[in-house]
Design a protein around this motif. Structure first.
Motif, PDB file in Angstrom:
ATOM      1  N   PHE A   1      -0.862   5.996   2.186  1.00  0.00           N
ATOM      2  CA  PHE A   1      -1.011   4.559   2.378  1.00  0.00           C
ATOM      3  C   PHE A   1       0.271   3.912   2.882  1.00  0.00           C
ATOM      4  N   GLU A   2       1.416   4.395   2.429  1.00  0.00           N
ATOM      5  CA  GLU A   2       2.689   3.808   2.869  1.00  0.00           C
ATOM      6  C   GLU A   2       2.853   3.893   4.379  1.00  0.00           C
ATOM      7  N   GLY A   3       2.313   4.913   4.981  1.00  0.00           N
ATOM      8  CA  GLY A   3       2.435   5.082   6.423  1.00  0.00           C
ATOM      9  C   GLY A   3       1.526   4.188   7.232  1.00  0.00           C
ATOM     10  N   ILE A   4       0.446   3.719   6.646  1.00  0.00           N
ATOM     11  CA  ILE A   4      -0.522   2.944   7.423  1.00  0.00           C
ATOM     12  C   ILE A   4      -0.574   1.465   7.057  1.00  0.00           C
ATOM     13  N   LEU A   5       0.048   1.079   5.950  1.00  0.00           N
ATOM     14  CA  LEU A   5       0.012  -0.324   5.527  1.00  0.00           C
ATOM     15  C   LEU A   5       1.233  -1.079   6.025  1.00  0.00           C
ATOM     16  N   VAL A   6       1.024  -2.340   6.388  1.00  0.00           N
ATOM     17  CA  VAL A   6       2.141  -3.189   6.808  1.00  0.00           C
ATOM     18  C   VAL A   6       3.026  -3.481   5.608  1.00  0.00           C
ATOM     19  N   GLN A   7       4.233  -3.914   5.893  1.00  0.00           N
ATOM     20  CA  GLN A   7       5.151  -4.293   4.824  1.00  0.00           C
ATOM     21  C   GLN A   7       4.651  -5.559   4.156  1.00  0.00           C
ATOM     22  N   SER A   8       4.826  -5.677   2.864  1.00  0.00           N
ATOM     23  CA  SER A   8       4.281  -6.809   2.119  1.00  0.00           C
ATOM     24  C   SER A   8       4.949  -8.133   2.452  1.00  0.00           C
ATOM     25  N   ASN A   9       6.049  -8.134   3.194  1.00  0.00           N
ATOM     26  CA  ASN A   9       6.697  -9.388   3.539  1.00  0.00           C
ATOM     27  C   ASN A   9       6.162 -10.014   4.821  1.00  0.00           C
ATOM     28  N   GLU A  10       5.215  -9.360   5.475  1.00  0.00           N
ATOM     29  CA  GLU A  10       4.624  -9.949   6.667  1.00  0.00           C
ATOM     30  C   GLU A  10       3.725 -11.108   6.270  1.00  0.00           C
ATOM     31  N   LYS A  11       3.856 -12.218   6.990  1.00  0.00           N
ATOM     32  CA  LYS A  11       3.198 -13.470   6.620  1.00  0.00           C
ATOM     33  C   LYS A  11       1.693 -13.361   6.406  1.00  0.00           C
ATOM     34  N   ASN A  12       1.015 -12.680   7.299  1.00  0.00           N
ATOM     35  CA  ASN A  12      -0.442 -12.678   7.260  1.00  0.00           C
ATOM     36  C   ASN A  12      -1.043 -11.949   6.063  1.00  0.00           C
ATOM     37  N   VAL A  13      -0.245 -11.157   5.358  1.00  0.00           N
ATOM     38  CA  VAL A  13      -0.800 -10.445   4.203  1.00  0.00           C
ATOM     39  C   VAL A  13      -0.153 -10.823   2.880  1.00  0.00           C
ATOM     40  N   THR A  14       0.958 -11.540   2.940  1.00  0.00           N
ATOM     41  CA  THR A  14       1.681 -11.866   1.711  1.00  0.00           C
ATOM     42  C   THR A  14       0.798 -12.589   0.702  1.00  0.00           C
ATOM     43  N   ARG A  15       0.041 -13.563   1.165  1.00  0.00           N
ATOM     44  CA  ARG A  15      -0.841 -14.315   0.250  1.00  0.00           C
ATOM     45  C   ARG A  15      -1.858 -13.394  -0.408  1.00  0.00           C
ATOM     46  N   PHE A  16      -2.397 -12.477   0.353  1.00  0.00           N
ATOM     47  CA  PHE A  16      -3.411 -11.573  -0.182  1.00  0.00           C
ATOM     48  C   PHE A  16      -2.804 -10.581  -1.172  1.00  0.00           C
ATOM     49  N   LEU A  17      -1.614 -10.104  -0.878  1.00  0.00           N
ATOM     50  CA  LEU A  17      -0.989  -9.067  -1.688  1.00  0.00           C
ATOM     51  C   LEU A  17      -0.434  -9.567  -3.014  1.00  0.00           C
ATOM     52  N   LYS A  18      -0.175 -10.848  -3.118  1.00  0.00           N
ATOM     53  CA  LYS A  18       0.497 -11.336  -4.324  1.00  0.00           C
ATOM     54  C   LYS A  18      -0.307 -11.066  -5.596  1.00  0.00           C
ATOM     55  N   ASP A  19      -1.616 -10.942  -5.495  1.00  0.00           N
ATOM     56  CA  ASP A  19      -2.453 -10.704  -6.666  1.00  0.00           C
ATOM     57  C   ASP A  19      -2.893  -9.252  -6.821  1.00  0.00           C
ATOM     58  N   VAL A  20      -2.400  -8.367  -5.933  1.00  0.00           N
ATOM     59  CA  VAL A  20      -2.847  -6.977  -5.954  1.00  0.00           C
ATOM     60  C   VAL A  20      -1.722  -6.074  -6.454  1.00  0.00           C
ATOM     61  N   ASP A  21      -2.006  -5.304  -7.487  1.00  0.00           N
ATOM     62  CA  ASP A  21      -1.056  -4.307  -7.982  1.00  0.00           C
ATOM     63  C   ASP A  21      -1.543  -2.938  -7.510  1.00  0.00           C
ATOM     64  N   PHE A  22      -0.966  -2.466  -6.412  1.00  0.00           N
ATOM     65  CA  PHE A  22      -1.437  -1.234  -5.785  1.00  0.00           C
ATOM     66  C   PHE A  22      -1.295  -0.019  -6.695  1.00  0.00           C
ATOM     67  N   GLU A  23      -0.341  -0.040  -7.569  1.00  0.00           N
ATOM     68  CA  GLU A  23      -0.115   1.098  -8.463  1.00  0.00           C
ATOM     69  C   GLU A  23      -1.293   1.342  -9.399  1.00  0.00           C
ATOM     70  N   ASP A  24      -2.039   0.298  -9.717  1.00  0.00           N
ATOM     71  CA  ASP A  24      -3.153   0.416 -10.657  1.00  0.00           C
ATOM     72  C   ASP A  24      -4.493   0.699  -9.979  1.00  0.00           C
ATOM     73  N   LEU A  25      -4.503   0.784  -8.651  1.00  0.00           N
ATOM     74  CA  LEU A  25      -5.766   0.949  -7.939  1.00  0.00           C
ATOM     75  C   LEU A  25      -6.078   2.417  -7.678  1.00  0.00           C
ATOM     76  N   SER A  26      -7.350   2.753  -7.770  1.00  0.00           N
ATOM     77  CA  SER A  26      -7.796   4.094  -7.381  1.00  0.00           C
ATOM     78  C   SER A  26      -7.895   4.145  -5.855  1.00  0.00           C
TER      79      SER A  26
END
Length: 127
Positions: A49-74
């Motif tokens: 996933f690290e290779g295909i996901l954008v960095q979390s500081n990019e504007k268009n995804v920051t709002r979406f990512l703030k509530d997601v804890d990727f470590e806890d997801l299957s």
């Protein structure tokens, strides 16, 4: 080839390169992205996933990512997150059954030219 932006310079470079080299390709828009395609991309990615996901500081995804804890997801949950927000994926993602490239790199993209064509091209170039 997956694309998530309509007027992305890297996407246009990639399309032009593929056309110039007479290589067949299909564009997979974010509307046509499936769980199966994401799994295929992941199987080819050395960094997961690290290779295909954008960095979390990019504007268009920051709002979406703030509530997601990727470590806890299957795996399946993370794929569902990506399907809900395809802008999480880097673009373009060029892949076939055995190779993948994230973004446009004029040297690395040559791996998609069949070996026979690369050999012929080298012979023409070098004599």
């Amino acid at each position: 080839m997956f694309r998530n932006k309509n007027s992305d310079k890297r996407f246009k470079q990639t399309v032009n390169w593929l056309i110039d080299h007479h290589l067949h390709f299909e564009v997979i828009s974010k509307e046509n992205l499936t769980s199966s395609l994401i799994k295929s991309i992941l199987e080819l990615s050395d960094q997961g996933f690290e290779g295909i996901l954008v960095q979390s500081n990019e504007k268009n995804v920051t709002r979406f990512l703030k509530d997601v804890d990727f470590e806890d997801l299957s795996l399946e949950e993370l794929i569902l997150v990506i399907l809900r927000c395809p802008d999480l994926l880097k673009s373009p993602i060029i892949f076939d059954t055995t190779k993948i490239q994230i973004g446009f790199n004029s040297d690395e993209i040559r791996k998609f030219i069949p070996t026979e064509k690369r050999i012929i091209s080298r012979k023409k170039y070098y004599g």
